[in-house]
Design a protein around this motif. Sequence first.
Motif, PDB file in Angstrom:
ATOM      1  N   GLY A   1       0.806  -1.212   0.000  1.00  0.00           N
ATOM      2  CA  GLY A   1       0.000   0.000   0.000  1.00  0.00           C
ATOM      3  C   GLY A   1       0.835   1.255   0.000  1.00  0.00           C
ATOM      4  O   GLY A   1       0.629   2.148  -0.813  1.00  0.00           O
ATOM      5  N   ASN A   2       1.840   1.342   0.906  1.00  0.00           N
ATOM      6  CA  ASN A   2       2.674   2.553   0.942  1.00  0.00           C
ATOM      7  C   ASN A   2       4.062   2.320   0.368  1.00  0.00           C
ATOM      8  O   ASN A   2       4.888   3.217   0.341  1.00  0.00           O
ATOM      9  CB  ASN A   2       2.785   3.096   2.378  1.00  0.00           C
ATOM     10  N   LYS A   3       4.310   1.101  -0.092  1.00  0.00           N
ATOM     11  CA  LYS A   3       5.572   0.767  -0.771  1.00  0.00           C
ATOM     12  C   LYS A   3       6.790   1.173   0.059  1.00  0.00           C
ATOM     13  O   LYS A   3       7.744   1.742  -0.439  1.00  0.00           O
ATOM     14  CB  LYS A   3       5.626   1.419  -2.158  1.00  0.00           C
TER      15      LYS A   3
ATOM     16  N   VAL B   1       9.787 -13.104  -9.125  1.00  0.00           N
ATOM     17  CA  VAL B   1       9.708 -13.565 -10.505  1.00  0.00           C
ATOM     18  C   VAL B   1       8.234 -13.587 -10.911  1.00  0.00           C
ATOM     19  O   VAL B   1       7.382 -14.045 -10.138  1.00  0.00           O
ATOM     20  CB  VAL B   1      10.325 -14.966 -10.680  1.00  0.00           C
ATOM     21  N   PHE B   2       7.934 -13.076 -12.108  1.00  0.00           N
ATOM     22  CA  PHE B   2       6.581 -13.111 -12.651  1.00  0.00           C
ATOM     23  C   PHE B   2       6.572 -13.965 -13.910  1.00  0.00           C
ATOM     24  O   PHE B   2       7.410 -13.781 -14.801  1.00  0.00           O
ATOM     25  CB  PHE B   2       6.090 -11.695 -12.973  1.00  0.00           C
ATOM     26  N   PHE B   3       5.600 -14.890 -13.998  1.00  0.00           N
ATOM     27  CA  PHE B   3       5.497 -15.777 -15.149  1.00  0.00           C
ATOM     28  C   PHE B   3       4.749 -15.078 -16.284  1.00  0.00           C
ATOM     29  O   PHE B   3       4.347 -13.922 -16.174  1.00  0.00           O
ATOM     30  CB  PHE B   3       4.804 -17.076 -14.753  1.00  0.00           C
TER      31      PHE B   3
ATOM     32  N   ASP C   1      -1.104  -3.681 -11.015  1.00  0.00           N
ATOM     33  CA  ASP C   1      -0.513  -4.039  -9.720  1.00  0.00           C
ATOM     34  C   ASP C   1      -1.466  -4.855  -8.862  1.00  0.00           C
ATOM     35  O   ASP C   1      -1.045  -5.755  -8.123  1.00  0.00           O
ATOM     36  CB  ASP C   1      -0.092  -2.773  -8.970  1.00  0.00           C
ATOM     37  N   ASP C   2      -2.758  -4.564  -8.932  1.00  0.00           N
ATOM     38  CA  ASP C   2      -3.734  -5.304  -8.133  1.00  0.00           C
ATOM     39  C   ASP C   2      -3.738  -6.781  -8.489  1.00  0.00           C
ATOM     40  O   ASP C   2      -3.893  -7.645  -7.614  1.00  0.00           O
ATOM     41  CB  ASP C   2      -5.137  -4.714  -8.332  1.00  0.00           C
ATOM     42  N   ILE C   3      -3.555  -7.087  -9.779  1.00  0.00           N
ATOM     43  CA  ILE C   3      -3.498  -8.479 -10.222  1.00  0.00           C
ATOM     44  C   ILE C   3      -2.123  -9.073  -9.954  1.00  0.00           C
ATOM     45  O   ILE C   3      -2.000 -10.232  -9.532  1.00  0.00           O
ATOM     46  CB  ILE C   3      -3.843  -8.588 -11.712  1.00  0.00           C
ATOM     47  N   LEU C   4      -1.072  -8.285 -10.166  1.00  0.00           N
ATOM     48  CA  LEU C   4       0.296  -8.785  -9.969  1.00  0.00           C
ATOM     49  C   LEU C   4       0.539  -9.240  -8.543  1.00  0.00           C
ATOM     50  O   LEU C   4       1.361 -10.126  -8.296  1.00  0.00           O
ATOM     51  CB  LEU C   4       1.306  -7.691 -10.346  1.00  0.00           C
TER      52      LEU C   4
END
Length: 430
Positions: free
Chosen positions: A117-119, A249-251, A259-262
Amino acid sequence: MQLRKIILLATILAGSYTLMAQTDKNSIDDKQNEKRKKVTKSETDFKDTEVNFLFNYYEQDGDHSPVTGGRGTEKLENIAPTFVVHVPMDSVSSLDLNFGIDIYTSASTDNIDYFDGNKSGASGKDIRSHINAAYNRNLLKSGDTYSIMAGFSKEFDVTSFNFGGSYTLNSTDKNRSLSLDALYMSDTWKLLYPYEIRGTSKANLKDDKRSTMKLGLSYSQVINKRLQALFSLEVVSQSGLLSTPFHRVFFDDAIGQSDDILRSLSFVEKLEDNRLKIPISMRWNYYFNDFMRVRTFYRYYTDSWGITAHTASIELPMQVSPSLIASPFFRYHTQTAADNFYEFGQVSKAMVDAKETQFYTSDYDLSDLSSTKIGLGLQYSPIMGVGNFKSPFRKNKQAQLKSIGLRTAYYDRSDGLNAWLLSLDFAFTF
């Protein structure tokens, strides 16, 4: 990119390791040192304690952070004050101490908590402290030398200790030497996972320890009055936790997602738990004349992860004046990618689900890349020293600021990462 890797890169870019500060400083100009010896009036001066204070500043930027899956900021700043102390204990033995801190701010590792949320992450700012000690002894009968060393370092996610030793066989005329060395390092990691993975089945790295064993062999020879050469071979074996817990790692199912999905699609980097590295290198130093020398270096590197690399550099120390040496230098590096390196969204989720591939990383340090480094070193070293003052440690003894060194460089990598650094070296005798 974890701090340990950044510190190593910054050290390499600076062009010298702080453990070797006295050696590098004295080898810059042998002729100048011979003149210094001629004006020395007391044998006790050869037993002075030498202290080097080094101040290094390193800054980098890029857009392929492994913390956010191979894309995102790699901005980092590091300040590293270090002391290197050489203490002669008697006519045949000495003690070397190297201690300091690294103070860094990192936008990259701050993104460990990218999805909270606030990174704001636990490692956006931190301090690494380190100390190393070595005992050295000359064997009068044989002319050989040996060293025993140990060290410790601590940062926010890694605690390390190391120990090792070396033995050098010297020829009678001191023109040839053969050195054997060994080093063991143990790292204990805090398994700090990305924010969205903590407490889930994805947080499944099995080990929190990394062991490294290095064996080295080197041979040096004075070929003639103008030419010196050194050849070295190392074998480095690593085992345990070779993945970094907070590298994402993202496939391929993450391509084009918000970002919400990631948040639900990130995985932890997974690398093999064993790695064998073999670097082979050579150095050629040639003395042209009183004004210029040439220092060349080449290294071939291969490892069990599929990386093959070549590194070449040249440095031209020039005697600008009796007190000033200027050393422009250039370095080129190229490497192939590790077998399990994938860009963002490049690894197939289907292959992973089917267990056709077990390992994956988006750390661009393991990618196919090339880099250049160009810079300049300056050393101001008058025969009588820069300045003298009363020693705070020895009564009726003059201390001396022996020399001042400066080294600056710019580094550029084909994946977009670039960096520059500044290093200062103040050499004292007490």
